[in-house]
Design a protein around this motif. Structure first.
Motif, short mmCIF file in Angstrom:
data_model
loop_
_atom_site.label_atom_id
_atom_site.label_comp_id
_atom_site.label_asym_id
_atom_site.label_seq_id
_atom_site.Cartn_x
_atom_site.Cartn_y
_atom_site.Cartn_z
N GLY A 297 2.80 1.82 -8.44
CA GLY A 297 2.89 0.75 -7.44
C GLY A 297 3.77 -0.38 -7.93
O GLY A 297 4.60 -0.91 -7.19
N TYR A 298 3.62 -0.73 -9.21
CA TYR A 298 4.44 -1.81 -9.77
C TYR A 298 5.92 -1.42 -9.76
O TYR A 298 6.78 -2.20 -9.34
N CYS A 299 6.20 -0.19 -10.18
CA CYS A 299 7.59 0.28 -10.20
C CYS A 299 8.18 0.30 -8.79
O CYS A 299 9.36 0.01 -8.60
N GLY A 300 7.33 0.65 -7.81
CA GLY A 300 7.81 0.72 -6.43
C GLY A 300 8.28 -0.63 -5.92
O GLY A 300 9.13 -0.72 -5.04
N ALA A 301 7.69 -1.71 -6.46
CA ALA A 301 8.05 -3.04 -6.01
C ALA A 301 9.31 -3.56 -6.69
O ALA A 301 9.91 -4.53 -6.24
N MET A 302 9.71 -2.90 -7.79
CA MET A 302 10.85 -3.38 -8.57
C MET A 302 12.14 -2.75 -8.05
O MET A 302 12.12 -1.72 -7.41
N PRO A 303 13.27 -3.38 -8.35
CA PRO A 303 14.54 -2.79 -7.90
C PRO A 303 14.78 -1.42 -8.54
O PRO A 303 14.26 -1.13 -9.63
N TYR B 246 0.81 -1.23 0.00
CA TYR B 246 0.00 0.00 0.00
C TYR B 246 0.84 1.28 0.00
O TYR B 246 0.32 2.36 -0.16
N PHE B 247 2.15 1.15 0.21
CA PHE B 247 3.00 2.34 0.14
C PHE B 247 3.75 2.45 -1.19
O PHE B 247 4.45 3.43 -1.43
N LEU B 248 3.64 1.41 -2.02
CA LEU B 248 4.51 1.33 -3.19
C LEU B 248 4.43 2.53 -4.15
O LEU B 248 5.46 3.00 -4.62
N PRO B 249 3.22 3.04 -4.48
CA PRO B 249 3.20 4.18 -5.42
C PRO B 249 3.99 5.38 -4.89
O PRO B 249 4.71 6.04 -5.64
N PHE B 250 3.89 5.61 -3.58
CA PHE B 250 4.58 6.77 -3.01
C PHE B 250 6.08 6.50 -2.92
O PHE B 250 6.90 7.40 -3.10
N TYR B 251 6.41 5.25 -2.67
CA TYR B 251 7.83 4.84 -2.64
C TYR B 251 8.46 5.03 -4.02
O TYR B 251 9.60 5.48 -4.14
N ALA B 252 7.68 4.72 -5.06
CA ALA B 252 8.18 4.89 -6.44
C ALA B 252 8.45 6.37 -6.72
O ALA B 252 9.46 6.71 -7.35
N ILE B 253 7.55 7.24 -6.25
CA ILE B 253 7.75 8.68 -6.47
C ILE B 253 9.00 9.14 -5.72
O ILE B 253 9.81 9.90 -6.26
N LEU B 254 9.17 8.65 -4.50
CA LEU B 254 10.36 9.00 -3.71
C LEU B 254 11.64 8.64 -4.45
O LEU B 254 12.59 9.44 -4.53
#
Lengths: 434, 279
Positions: free
Chosen positions: A354-360, A291-299
Motif C-alpha cells: 500500500g505504501y509503495c502504491g502511494a509513491m511515485p 484502499y486500492f493502493l496495494p493492488f495498484y503497487a502490484i500492477l
C-alpha cells in the motif's frame, strides 16, 4: 443451523401472518435465537459494522443522487452545490466519501480476521467466496463512485484503470472503446458509471443476503476454530448477547467514522480532486484511493502491462482459492504457530505494498514493490506445504472447553459459575433455550 | 527448523527493505521537489473548536477584491459573504457590494442580452469571459479560487502524515492548503525574477509577485504588511473553500460526545448481559 428456541406466536395477527409468510419466525431464528459461539471476540463485530456501513452508504448515496448531475460539464459544480447550497449537503457528501473509506477499512479487518482464524475452511468455502465477490463488487462501486466527482483524480484515475483493458490481446482497444462509450473517458463514461454506481450497491446488498444465509447454514467460526458441538454449552442466543456486543462495536466504529467526517473530512481524499477534470492536463502523480493502493503497487511492479493487469486481478482472485490452498486441518492461527507468523508477515507485506502504491513509480519503490508482490503471492504458494512443517498446538475439543481454559487462566478460583452459566441465564434468555 | 529460519530471513528482509525505503524515500523526495516545505502557521480555524476570525475574513476579502480578483475567478455566490460562519458582512453591505458589479443577464423578452446591477444571489463575476481569454491575456489561465485552499497540498511524508489525522498534540492537521498559499505569497525571493517562487513545484510560477507591503489599505489598525495580507487572504480562501467549517466542527463535537456516552452505556449494558456467561 437450528436456533436455541422456537418461535411460538401467541398474537392472532402474527399467527395469521405466520401461516402465510413465516417471515417473523425467520427473523427470530436468524437474529434472536440464532446460536452464537460464546468465545467470539470483538473482531467478530465487523459483520455488523459492515452491514451498518452498507446501509449508511446507500442512504447517503440516494440523498446525494437527488442533487447530483451526471453530466461532464456539470458534475463537478453540482458536487460543489451540494457542499455549499444543499441543506446538510456537506454532511451527506463527507459522510458518503469517508464512508467509502470506512467501508473498506472494515472489510479489510473483516477479511484479515477470516484469514487469521481460518474462517474460509470447510464447511465455509461458499461463505468465503461470496465474501470475495462482495469485495470485488465493492471495489467496482468505490472506483466508479470516485469518478462521479469528476475532479482531476477522478478523470485520470478512470483513464488509467479503463486503459488497463486495452492490454487484453486482440480485442483490447475495442473493449476499452466500448467501456468508454467513445474514444476517451468522457460524458458517456460518466453516465454509465453513474448508472452502475447506483446499481451495484443493491447487487452487493443481494450478495450480502446470500453471505448471511450461508453463514446461518454453517454457523459462525470462532477464535478457537472448533465447531459447535453442543448448542447449549457452546453458544449463547444472538439476542441479547451478540446484538449488544455488535451494537457496541458499531458505536465505537462510528466514533472513528464521525471523527473523519467532522474533523478531518479531506484527509483521506486527494487534494487534486478539488480541481475540475481537465483532459488536457495530466496530474504529475496519478494515485488511486488508499484502499486500492496495494493492488495498484502490484500492477505497477510488473513491467509488462498485460502481465501487470493479470497479476493485479490474480491478487484478488487468489483469495477465492484459499479454502483449497490451506490444507491444514487446524483452523485458528491461535493453534498454528507458523501460520500465525506467516499471517503477520502477510499483513506487513500488504501494508508495505500500500505504501509503495502511494509513491511515485521510481526507484527504490519499483524494486520494493516487486519484492513485496513476490512475497504477497508467496504467502499463498507456501500455504499448501505448511502442514508438512508445522507442529500445531493442541486444539480444545469444544468451545465450552476453550472458554473454561481461558477463564480458568484469568480467574482460577471461579470455575463453578462457568458451568452453571446456562442455568443461571436471565429468565428471558432461558425461555429461548428450549 | 529450516522453515523458521527462512521465515526469519524473510521477515528480516522485509524490515530491511522497509528501512531502506524510508531512507531512500526522503532522498527521492529531495531530488524530486527541491522546494522547501511550507511551515505550519497558527490559524484560528484549526483544531476541533476552530472558528474563523470575522475581521480577518473581511480583510482577506478586501485583499482578494483589490488584488486577486483582477485575474482570478472566485466562483461562489456573493450572498455567502453575509452567511453565518463566514465574514458575516451586514446585509446592506452585501447588497451594496453586489450592486457594484455589472452582471450580464438575459435573454429578455425581445431576445437581447442586457447588463444589470448585481444581486446577492449572483456569483462573483469572472475577470475573463473564459479560461482561453485569461490565458491569452496573462500567459496562463489563473485557477478559480473557490476551492484553491482545498486543492493544494504538499507532501508530508512518513510518519508525519499518520499524525495529521489523529487527535494528538500537533495532529489533526487539515490546513495544508492555507499554509501552502501563505508560503507561495512569501516565496518570491528573487528580485531579478518575479516569476521565481521558492515554494512552487519547479519554481517557475506564471503569477508574478502579487502582493507587497502597504498595497492594500487596512482600516482596522492591522499592519498593512505582506505577511498579514498572506495570512488574511489564505484564511479567506479557506473559508471560501470550506464555508461549513464552523457548523461542521460544532456539530461534530456534539455528535462525538453523544457517541462517547452511548458507547459507555452500551459497554456496561453489554457487560451486564454477558456477566453470567463465561466467554
Amino acid at each position: 443451523m437450528h436456533g436455541l428456541s422456537t418461535f411460538e406466536p401467541k398474537n392472532g395477527f402474527v399467527k395469521w401472518l405466520e401461516a402465510r409468510l413465516p417471515i417473523l419466525s425467520f427473523a427470530h431464528g436468524s437474529f434472536v435465537a440464532y446460536p452464537t459461539p460464546k468465545n467470539l471476540n470483538y473482531w467478530w463485530t465487523f459483520g455488523a459494522i459492515l452491514s451498518f456501513m452498507l446501509i449508511a452508504q446507500i442512504i447517503t448515496g440516494v440523498v446525494l443522487t437527488m442533487h447530483y448531475t451526471p453530466e461532464a460539464t456539470l458534475a463537478f459544480s453540482s458536487v460543489e452545490k451540494i457542499m455549499r447550497d444543499v441543506n446538510w449537503g456537506w454532511l451527506f457528501r463527507y459522510a458518503h466519501a469517508n464512508g467509502a473509506s470506512m467501508f473498506f477499512l472494515a472489510v479489510y479487518i473483516h477479511m484479515f480476521r477470516g484469514l487469521y482464524y481460518g474462517s474460509y475452511k470447510n464447511p465455509r468455502e461458499v461463505l468465503w467466496i461470496l465474501g470475495v465477490i462482495i469485495f470485488l463488487l465493492m471495489m467496482a462501486t468505490g472506483f466508479m463512485g470516485y469518478v462521479l466527482v469528476w475532479g482531476q483524480m477522478s478523470f485520470w484515475g478512470a483513464t488509467v484503470i479503463t486503459n488497463l483493458f486495452s492490454a487484453i490481446p486482440i480485442f483490447g482497444n475495442e473493449i476499452t472503446t466500448w467501456l468508454w462509450g467513445g474514444y476517451s473517458v468522457d460524458n458517456p463514461t460518466l453516465n454509465r458509471f453513474f448508472a452502475l454506481h447506483y446499481l451495484l450497491p443493491f447487487v452487493i446488498f443481494a450478495v450480502v443476503g446470500l453471505h448471511v444465509w450461508a453463514l446461518h447454514v454453517t454457523g459462525q467460526n470462532n477464535p478457537d476454530g472448533v465447531e459447535i458441538k453442543d448448542v447449549e454449552k457452546d453458544c449463547v442466543p444472538f439476542t441479547p448477547h451478540a446484538t449488544m456486543k455488535d451494537g457496541l462495536g458499531v458505536v465505537v466504529f462510528l466514533l472513528l467514522y464521525c471523527w473523519f467526517i467532522f474533523y478531518v473530512p479531506n484527509y483521506l481524499g486527494d487534494a487534486d480532486n478539488y480541481i475540475p477534470a481537465n483532459p488536457l492536463k495530466t496530474p504529475p502523480h496519478i494515485v488511486p484511493e488508499w484502499y486500492f493502493l496495494p493492488f495498484y503497487a502490484i500492477l505497477r511492479a510488473i513491467p509488462d502491462k498485460l502481465a501487470g493487469v493479470i497479476a493485479m486481478f490474480a491478487a484478488i482472485a487468489v483469495l477465492a482459492f484459499l479454502p483449497w490452498l490451506d490444507k491444514s486441518p487446524v483452523r485458528s492461527a491461535k493453534y498454528r504457530p507458523m501460520y500465525k507468523a506467516l499471517f503477520w508477515a502477510f499483513v506487513v507485506v500488504s501494508i508495505g505494498l500500500g505504501y509503495c502504491g502511494a509513491m511515485p513509480a521510481a526507484e527504490p519503490y519499483v524494486t520494493v514493490s516487486r519484492v513485496l508482490s513476490l512475497l504477497y503471492f508467496g504467502f499463498f504458494a507456501i500455504l499448501p506445504f505448511l502442514p508438512r512443517w508445522e507442529k500445531t498446538l493442541p486444539v480444545p475439543a469444544t468451545i465450552a472447553e476453550a472458554v473454561l481454559a481461558k477463564s480458568g487462566k484469568v480467574e482460577p478460583p471461579k470455575p463453578e459459575p462457568v458451568k452453571a452459566a446456562p442455568a443461571k441465564a436471565p429468565t428471558k434468555s432461558t425461555r429461548l433455550w428450549k | 527448523m529450516t522453515f523458521k529460519e527462512t521465515l526469519t530471513k524473510t521477515l528480516g528482509l522485509a524490515v530491511a527493505v522497509a528501512g531502506l525505503t524510508a531512507v531512500a524515500s526522503s532522498a527521492a523526495r529531495a531530488d524530486e521537489h527541491e522546494q522547501p516545505t511550507p511551515t505550519r502557521q497558527e490559524w484560528t480555524f484549526a483544531g476541533p473548536f476552530g472558528t474563523f476570525d470575522r475581521a480577518q475574513l473581511q480583510r482577506g476579502f478586501k485583499v482578494y477584491k483589490e488584488v486577486c480578483s483582477n485575474c482570478h475567478e472566485l466562483h461562489i455566490p456573493i450572498r455567502t459573504l453575509g452567511q453565518t460562519g463566514g465574514p458575516e458582512l451586514p446585509e446592506d453591505q452585501v447588497k451594496a457590494l453586489a450592486a457594484s458589479f455589472t452582471i450580464k443577464d438575459g435573454p429578455n423578452g425581445s431576445g437581447d442580452m442586457f447588463d444589470r446591477p448585481g444581486r446577492p444571489s449572483d456569483y462573483f463575476p469572472a475577470p475573463f469571459p473564459n479560461p482561453e481569454a485569461a490565458a491569452t491575456a496573462l500567459g496562463a489561465a489563473p485557477p478559480d479560487m473557490s476551492l484553491l485552499a482545498k486543492s493544494r497540498k504538499y507532501e508530508r511524508g512518513f510518519p508525519k502524515f499518520i499524525f495529521d489525522a489523529l487527535p494528538v498534540p500537533g495532529g489533526m492537521y487539515q490546513e495544508l492548503g492555507p499554509d501552502y498559499i501563505y508560503a507561495i505569497l512569501h516565496g518570491y525571493e528573487k528580485d531579478e525574477d518575479p516569476n521565481w517562487n521558492a515554494y512552487f513545484p519547479g519554481h517557475k510560477i506564471a503569477m508574478g509577485k502579487p502582493l507587497v507591503d502597504g498595497q492594500v489599505e487596512y482600516t482596522d489598525g492591522t499592519p498593512a504588511t505582506l505577511d498579514q495580507y498572506a495570512k488574511d487572504v489564505a484564511s479567506f480562501l479557506y473559508w471560501a473553500a470550506e464555508p461549513s467549517l464552523e457548523q461542521r466542527k460544532r456539530i461534530g463535537f456534539r455528535v462525538l460526545a453523544f457517541l462517547f456516552i452511548l458507547a459507555g452505556l452500551m459497554y456496561f449494558t453489554k457487560k451486564k448481559i454477558w456477566s453470567n456467561v463465561a466467554h
